[in-house]
Scaffold this motif. Structure first.
Motif, PDB file in Angstrom:
ATOM      1  N   VAL A   1       0.819  -1.226   0.000  1.00 24.77           N
ATOM      2  CA  VAL A   1       0.000   0.000   0.000  1.00 24.77           C
ATOM      3  C   VAL A   1       0.845   1.265   0.000  1.00 24.77           C
ATOM      4  O   VAL A   1       0.307   2.369   0.154  1.00 24.77           O
ATOM      5  N   VAL A   2       2.151   1.136  -0.187  1.00 23.96           N
ATOM      6  CA  VAL A   2       3.030   2.316  -0.163  1.00 23.96           C
ATOM      7  C   VAL A   2       2.614   3.327  -1.225  1.00 23.96           C
ATOM      8  O   VAL A   2       2.484   4.530  -0.945  1.00 23.96           O
ATOM      9  N   ASP A   3       2.398   2.852  -2.449  1.00 28.76           N
ATOM     10  CA  ASP A   3       2.041   3.792  -3.518  1.00 28.76           C
ATOM     11  C   ASP A   3       0.685   4.445  -3.262  1.00 28.76           C
ATOM     12  O   ASP A   3       0.471   5.615  -3.603  1.00 28.76           O
TER      13      ASP A   3
ATOM     14  N   GLN B   1      -2.821   8.814  -2.396  1.00 32.06           N
ATOM     15  CA  GLN B   1      -4.106   9.194  -1.808  1.00 32.06           C
ATOM     16  C   GLN B   1      -3.968  10.054  -0.556  1.00 32.06           C
ATOM     17  O   GLN B   1      -4.863  10.841  -0.245  1.00 32.06           O
ATOM     18  N   GLU B   2      -2.860   9.882   0.178  1.00 31.77           N
ATOM     19  CA  GLU B   2      -2.714  10.598   1.453  1.00 31.77           C
ATOM     20  C   GLU B   2      -1.517  11.534   1.468  1.00 31.77           C
ATOM     21  O   GLU B   2      -1.267  12.198   2.482  1.00 31.77           O
TER      22      GLU B   2
ATOM     23  N   ALA C   1      -4.926   7.416   8.461  1.00 31.45           N
ATOM     24  CA  ALA C   1      -3.721   7.716   7.686  1.00 31.45           C
ATOM     25  C   ALA C   1      -2.867   8.783   8.347  1.00 31.45           C
ATOM     26  O   ALA C   1      -1.936   9.302   7.734  1.00 31.45           O
ATOM     27  N   LYS C   2      -3.150   9.105   9.604  1.00 33.29           N
ATOM     28  CA  LYS C   2      -2.327  10.081  10.312  1.00 33.29           C
ATOM     29  C   LYS C   2      -0.936   9.490  10.519  1.00 33.29           C
ATOM     30  O   LYS C   2      -0.782   8.385  11.047  1.00 33.29           O
TER      31      LYS C   2
ATOM     32  N   ASN D   1      -8.201   1.411  -2.285  1.00 33.08           N
ATOM     33  CA  ASN D   1      -7.761   2.375  -1.278  1.00 33.08           C
ATOM     34  C   ASN D   1      -6.699   1.721  -0.413  1.00 33.08           C
ATOM     35  O   ASN D   1      -6.493   0.512  -0.455  1.00 33.08           O
ATOM     36  N   TRP D   2      -6.009   2.523   0.389  1.00 37.41           N
ATOM     37  CA  TRP D   2      -4.925   2.003   1.222  1.00 37.41           C
ATOM     38  C   TRP D   2      -5.423   1.263   2.450  1.00 37.41           C
ATOM     39  O   TRP D   2      -4.723   0.404   3.003  1.00 37.41           O
ATOM     40  N   GLN D   3      -6.659   1.564   2.896  1.00 34.67           N
ATOM     41  CA  GLN D   3      -7.119   1.121   4.209  1.00 34.67           C
ATOM     42  C   GLN D   3      -7.600  -0.329   4.221  1.00 34.67           C
ATOM     43  O   GLN D   3      -7.287  -1.095   5.146  1.00 34.67           O
TER      44      GLN D   3
END
Length: 447
Positions: free
Chosen positions: A41-43, A48-49, A105-106, A172-174
């Protein structure tokens, strides 16, 4: 009433032993899956964040900071709590860490989650080792350790394969990190099943006396021989090269070589897949023929050009690969060859390096030696991602500037050259009159 002493108790039955191996291995599978679930999920975090490579590398490195602190504590906590409590508590800490990283994503929260994972994951590995030693002592101990490691490595490969079998989650990353949290929950359940099993068998089977803890003694760190420190040097640069490269590999293959996420994940998974299959085979082979320091030097030499090949060599024609449960993909021939060779090195060097310490260090100091070796390794794994992240950021690495990744690859190459130097010095020392027997195998002993 007659009191039954522990010596008269029967050893665990085969069914009990293999159930223990199953429960512990599932917990280890989850542990490795969580560790490697961040790479794919690095990219997405960058796109996205707005995460930078510096922030990504700091999140990776937070694990190693926690690992070093835990290693300094030694095995005291596990000995005091007992294995059944320790393995469950540390699995639960890993679950909490996975949930924390998936929750937001903090940056600070993700950093804390990765640190918490280091707090739980490293002692979980130690606790799992203690469990297997207790239940399989005098039986199929080496085989059980090998199976446990193979299943754990399968967790790493599965995290890479999730880009294929869980492809819809990667919008999405989550969601992929929530999947990792679910896997962590399965690991906690397996640890709890082990707790229940050990509780039911206490007083009914002989699990031996708890081993004495060999605590890490920093004051005596210089008492080891030069050969030991050459192995430590190789260990540090080897893991500090391969682990960070794997951490950034999926993103790198996407950004610098234009692969889609599923293909990049399958390519990255070749490293743990090779370790699952080849590590025990290399171990058996080297036990027979010896030449341990020579094999470490050969592995270091093979690794030396790989990061430059993946950077500068022509990609070559696309070649089809197929991995069970993950699917098929078309990958450039050069990348495939490089990853297969790196997978071979990833299998060969650890299979030779870790057992070699037992030839060099006295038995009553092995625990301290391995603790020191792992501590130094984690320091290297902490520092290298920070350097690579800084280089990627400074040289504006990205899909519009693939050349920006080259300085990081040169840094990996410099580390590989340092590893070759350490392994050459080890081979030269062990080939002389002051050798510890690293070059001897069972064939030589039989002769």
């Amino acid at each position: 009433m007659t009191t039954t002493n522990a010596g008269a108790l029967p050893r665990p039955t085969p069914l009990q032993r293999w159930l223990v191996l199953l429960f512990v291995s599932v917990a280890m599978f989850a542990n490795y899956y969580i560790y490697d679930s961040f790479g794919p999920v690095v990219d997405l975090l960058r796109e996205q964040e707005g995460f930078s490579y510096d922030q990504i590398s700091m999140i990776f490195s937070a694990y190693s900071v926690a690992a070093v602190l835990v290693l300094l504590a030694g095995g005291y906590i596990i000995d005091r709590w007992g294995t059944k409590v320790a393995i469950t508590v540390f699995a639960a800490i890993c679950l909490g860490a996975a949930a924390l990283m998936a929750s937001t994503a903090k940056f600070e929260t993700m950093l804390a989650g990765r640190f918490l994972l280091g707090v739980g994951a490293e002692p979980l590995i130690v606790a799992a080792t203690a469990v297997l030693a207790k239940w399989f002592k005098g039986k199929e101990l080496s085989f059980a350790f090998g199976l446990n490691l193979s299943i754990a490595r399968l967790g790493s490969a599965s995290a890479d394969w999730s880009t294929s079998f869980a492809e819809p989650l990667y919008s999405n990353w989550q969601d992929p990190l929530w999947l990792a949290t679910g896997v962590a929950g399965v690991g906690v359940a397996a640890a709890m099943l082990y707790w229940m099993m050990e509780a039911r068998t206490e007083g009914r089977v002989d699990l031996g006396a708890p081993p004495e803890t060999d605590k890490l003694d920093l004051k005596r760190m210089y008492a080891f021989s030069a050969s030991f420190w050459y192995i430590v040097g190789l260990c540090v640069v080897f893991y500090a090269t391969v682990f960070p490269f794997r951490a950034f590999a999926i993103d790198y293959f996407q950004q610098a070589h234009g692969l889609d996420r599923a293909t990049a994940g399958m390519l990255s998974s070749l490293l743990p897949v090779a370790a699952i299959v080849a590590t025990p085979l290399f171990g058996l082979w080297v036990d027979r023929v010896g030449r341990r320091s020579l094999f470490m030097a050969i592995g270091s030499l093979v690794m030396l050009p790989l990061f430059l090949l993946v950077t500068y060599a022509p990609p070559g024609p696309d070649v089809g690969i197929w991995i069970p449960f993950a699917g098929s993909a078309e990958v450039p021939l050069t990348l495939l060859v490089v990853m297969l060779l790196l997978g071979g090195v990833f299998s060969l060097i650890p299979a030779v390096m870790w057992p070699s310490v037992a030839y060099i260090v006295r038995e009553n100091r092995l625990g301290a030696a391995y603790s020191m070796m792992t501590l130094c390794q984690q320091v290297g794994v902490f520092l290298v991602p920070l350097v690579v992240g800084r280089l990627n950021t400074h040289f504006l690495a990205g899909p519009e500037n693939a050349g920006g990744y080259a300085p990081g690859m040169w840094f990996y190459t410099a580390l590989a050259a340092l590893g070759l130097l350490f392994s050459f010095q080890l081979w030269r020392t062990e080939s002389g009159p002051g050798g510890h027997g690293l070059e001897r195998g069972t064939k030589d002993a039989a002769g």
